[in-house]
Write a protein that holds these residues in place. Sequence first.
Motif, short mmCIF file in Angstrom:
data_model
loop_
_atom_site.label_atom_id
_atom_site.label_comp_id
_atom_site.label_asym_id
_atom_site.label_seq_id
_atom_site.Cartn_x
_atom_site.Cartn_y
_atom_site.Cartn_z
N LEU A 180 0.86 -1.19 0.00
CA LEU A 180 0.00 0.00 0.00
C LEU A 180 0.89 1.24 0.00
CD1 LEU A 180 -2.90 1.13 0.21
CD2 LEU A 180 -2.62 1.09 2.70
N ILE A 181 0.72 2.09 -1.01
CA ILE A 181 1.50 3.31 -1.15
C ILE A 181 0.54 4.49 -1.16
CG2 ILE A 181 3.26 4.50 -2.53
CD1 ILE A 181 3.79 1.82 -3.93
N PHE A 207 -3.31 4.47 -1.34
CA PHE A 207 -4.15 4.96 -0.26
C PHE A 207 -4.72 6.31 -0.66
CE2 PHE A 207 -4.98 7.25 3.67
CZ PHE A 207 -5.59 6.28 4.46
N ASN A 208 -6.05 6.43 -0.59
CA ASN A 208 -6.70 7.71 -0.85
C ASN A 208 -6.42 8.19 -2.27
OD1 ASN A 208 -8.28 9.85 -0.15
ND2 ASN A 208 -6.79 10.84 1.17
N GLY A 209 -6.67 7.31 -3.23
CA GLY A 209 -6.25 7.59 -4.59
C GLY A 209 -7.30 8.07 -5.55
N THR A 224 -1.49 8.76 4.05
CA THR A 224 -0.82 7.86 4.97
C THR A 224 0.67 8.14 4.91
OG1 THR A 224 -0.39 5.58 5.62
CG2 THR A 224 -0.71 5.96 3.26
N HIS A 225 1.20 8.52 6.04
CA HIS A 225 2.62 8.80 6.19
C HIS A 225 3.30 7.65 6.92
CE1 HIS A 225 6.07 11.46 7.69
NE2 HIS A 225 6.08 11.62 6.39
N ARG A 226 2.55 6.58 7.14
CA ARG A 226 3.06 5.43 7.89
C ARG A 226 4.09 4.64 7.09
NH1 ARG A 226 -3.06 3.91 9.84
NH2 ARG A 226 -3.12 5.39 11.57
N LYS A 227 5.05 4.06 7.81
CA LYS A 227 6.02 3.16 7.20
C LYS A 227 6.00 1.87 8.02
CE LYS A 227 7.62 7.42 6.02
NZ LYS A 227 7.23 8.71 6.64
#
Length: 486
Positions: A180-181, A207-209, A224-227
């Motif tokens: 997921l990017i 994500f949110n595309g 999403t800034h998650r890694k």
Amino acid sequence: MLDLIEPYWPHILFVLSVLMGAAAAIHATMTKEEVRSTVGWVGIIVLSPIVGALLYMIAGINRIRRTVISDRRALLQGKIRADFASYDATDAMVTGKFGQRFRSMKTLGDRVTSHRLTTGNTIVALDTGDEAYGAMLKEIAKAKRSIILETYIFDRDRIGARFADALIAAVKRGVEVRVLIDAVGARYSVPSVLGMLRDGGVTADVFNGNVIMGLRLPYANLRTHRKILVIDGRTAFTGGMNIREGFSSEFSGDKCAFDTHFRVTGPVVADLVAIAAADWQFASGETLEGEAWTLQPPETKPGAPIMIRAVSSGPDRSVETNHKVLMGAFSVARSSIRIVSPYFLPDRELITALVTAARRGVAVDIVVPTANNLVLVDRAMTAQFDQMLKNYCRIWRASGPFNHSKLLVIDGCWAYVGSSNLDPRSLRLNFEVDLEILDCPFAEALERRIDLAISSATEVTLEGLKARPFPVRFIERVLWLGSPYL
């Protein structure tokens, strides 16, 4: 029909502006929790008829409502539930090792986050991109059942190609792989790596595309800034590092940027899986079920020293969770607060918490890079340095290449690391994931890293800030006004 309406169009426009403006202003008044945000939006709506209401509909309303997998045990079955519950840290455990004030932090975390503080974890800091990427690729190559990867940026460069090849090879071995990017991060390289992954058989999504007329509606500006990378539900990597060759000295040489990533094992890994799985379900509609995604109990024993909690935050039900945890941590500090952040733009509440701690005699040290990859953000954050410097805080400009690390240590025993920057975007708009760690050896090791950075850094002073030309200081203040959107 048009001929009949034409004489009345000014009246129709007036009625439309009143109705739209009233509806938008009422919605902002009844739903916003911050006075400044509410006043700002109502002002825009009133002063810009129709346009203001449309802007509010696009950017001002938080439409993200989703079913969150809030507890890792929802992914487990039968006996394994009890096995995982035995790793939960108790109030007595925390009080006995760290004192009443950190028991208060545990209580705060229990009430504002969706995950438990657990024992039996391990955590290893990976100092460079080369070290982190090497460790991640090694684990991907060993994967037998499942891999889930969520990241903000996944460039289609030489490092990105290595990861893509490794993920494709895992799929060919029969491993279930999900990638997921973020929709914005996916566009950092053209063409996107998504095509390469999908052509190789990897199930990937953004994500949110949703894109309509250049805007990601209806969730514009939320990322999403998650890694998170989890292999076989046992080993996880998280922190601040994106996948791009700019963090690899192998390809970037002396210009290589720095970051700190972390390899973790133990029950906290199940929480990281749950966070990534919820994001995947939101983006793709797929629920990750089946044997490949069934989590196994940790190999460590319950009660083992390192206590860790996964802290997920974002503009949904976990809004400002990271902000609340930070406010609590600053309030319990007695001797030191050490912060490393590439983008240091705390809001008024966090600044007040920091300067109050400093006035109590707590040593507050904030390390920011001299070289910054976002010049506008750097200028904006410089504009508010004086608010802390005149209240006993110390700010340091670290030498060397850009450092993207996000590290925070309280009193040498409580640490907070992950993807969150201390800026409005991370604290209110982005989906972030961080780790709250209670362990003195780990926290002390982070403090030594910060001390090393300070030893070669330049201290920022009030005199130095005031000595700069007025036009420079004025431009910084203007940029600071737009800091919530940088």
